[in-house]
Write a protein that holds these residues in place. Sequence first.
Motif, PDB file in Angstrom:
ATOM      1  N   GLY A 199       0.837  -1.214   0.090  1.00 25.11           N
ATOM      2  CA  GLY A 199       0.117  -0.045  -0.111  1.00 25.11           C
ATOM      3  C   GLY A 199       0.839   1.223  -0.151  1.00 25.11           C
ATOM      4  O   GLY A 199       0.297   2.460  -0.148  1.00 25.11           O
ATOM      5  N   PHE A 200       2.088   1.107   0.208  1.00 23.87           N
ATOM      6  CA  PHE A 200       3.159   2.282   0.474  1.00 23.87           C
ATOM      7  C   PHE A 200       2.695   3.239   1.374  1.00 23.87           C
ATOM      8  O   PHE A 200       2.707   4.662   1.031  1.00 23.87           O
ATOM      9  CB  PHE A 200       3.274   2.886  -1.170  1.00 23.87           C
ATOM     10  N   ASP A 201       2.074   2.926   2.208  1.00 23.73           N
ATOM     11  CA  ASP A 201       1.632   3.862   3.505  1.00 23.73           C
ATOM     12  C   ASP A 201       2.290   3.319   4.704  1.00 23.73           C
ATOM     13  O   ASP A 201       2.035   2.362   5.324  1.00 23.73           O
ATOM     14  CB  ASP A 201       0.117   3.642   3.568  1.00 23.73           C
ATOM     15  N   LEU A 202       3.273   4.035   5.191  1.00 28.46           N
ATOM     16  CA  LEU A 202       4.260   3.404   6.283  1.00 28.46           C
ATOM     17  C   LEU A 202       3.434   3.531   7.515  1.00 28.46           C
ATOM     18  O   LEU A 202       3.522   2.502   8.206  1.00 28.46           O
ATOM     19  CB  LEU A 202       5.433   4.441   6.276  1.00 28.46           C
ATOM     20  N   ALA A 203       2.610   4.442   7.788  1.00 27.08           N
ATOM     21  CA  ALA A 203       1.631   4.278   8.972  1.00 27.08           C
ATOM     22  C   ALA A 203       0.809   3.113   8.893  1.00 27.08           C
ATOM     23  O   ALA A 203       0.611   2.544   9.901  1.00 27.08           O
ATOM     24  CB  ALA A 203       0.829   5.458   9.070  1.00 27.08           C
ATOM     25  N   PHE A 204       0.227   2.497   7.694  1.00 29.19           N
ATOM     26  CA  PHE A 204      -0.515   1.438   7.750  1.00 29.19           C
ATOM     27  C   PHE A 204       0.344   0.231   8.072  1.00 29.19           C
ATOM     28  O   PHE A 204      -0.085  -0.786   8.855  1.00 29.19           O
ATOM     29  CB  PHE A 204      -1.260   1.142   6.450  1.00 29.19           C
ATOM     30  N   THR A 205       1.577   0.052   7.450  1.00 27.73           N
ATOM     31  CA  THR A 205       2.460  -0.742   7.887  1.00 27.73           C
ATOM     32  C   THR A 205       2.900  -1.065   9.254  1.00 27.73           C
ATOM     33  O   THR A 205       2.959  -2.110   9.773  1.00 27.73           O
ATOM     34  CB  THR A 205       3.876  -0.609   7.049  1.00 27.73           C
TER      35      THR A 205
END
Length: 334
Positions: A199-205
């Motif tokens: 997803g390229f969303d570090l917060a989600f990772t």
Amino acid sequence: MPRIPCSGNGGGTGAKETRLPERNGWRGLYVALATPLGADDAPDRALLAARARELLAQGCDGVALFGTTGEGPAFPVGDRMAGLEALLEAGIPAHRLVVSASASAPADALTLTRHALTSDVADVLLMPAFFLKAVDDEGLFRFYAEHIERAAGGERAGRPLRLLLYHIPSVSGIGLSCALIERLASAFPEVVAGVKDSGFDLAFTRGLLGRFPQLQILTGAESQLPQALAEGGAGTICGMANFMPELMRRLIDTADPRERAALLDLLMATEQSMDRSGPFHPALRALLADLTGEPAWQRCLAPMSPLPENRRHALLAEFHRIRERIHGLLAGAG
């Protein structure tokens, strides 16, 4: 300990040293293998197997076959099964393979999973069937539950299925929520083993890493790999390892923050050069054709087109300069 929501912003990583978690299963560097094409637009199985062997020898821990980078859903099911068989016949160990079973038809995805299991490959990567986008978590749960149950209850020929949920909303148009992941992991704890987060969303990772310590979280965002590893990530399945496996290997292994920063600079310079040249897949194919000397890598499946010659030449010239810097950095580290 309170659970961290997947939507949380996450905090900084500080100076924590990168290390791989002590877990069985997926760890480290998996290449999302690109697919060379023959004149008939079918996968060139000989080149596919040869390149997989080369990348394993160059530091990759495993190979993910016919995923997004490998354009799996664009190929007939029969071609995808034959590609897996070619790698196994070439002597690539089954335990170093991940098979992407993602398809727009649920029955095709199930056929691919059953074939992997009967071929002694237990590790399967699966995004939701993606033809229709107006779906909810209940429907997504039913898709995955039926897939698991119909794949012989999660076992086939003595091999337990290990499912890697695939979150890549930019391609599938469907994101996997944390509530859905938690429900699947609770319902099928012996099968649902991890998430590939593209997803390229570090917060989600970071939210995944905090909320699901029992799952192996692999990032598809190469530039976010150090942060993910530092916070307990298992590694990466990524496309850049197709042509720069040594850099990706060192990015995982180094504990030197200055070296890590230099490696990231070169990685991001390469990504930016590819972005300037055009879409990712034609750019990747141009680089692989140049690297290997095999024109089959440059051929694109319609409706994708190869890069225009001026942009291809500019990309190759820039990458040759970057590659010299990569070689110098790695030689100094060695």
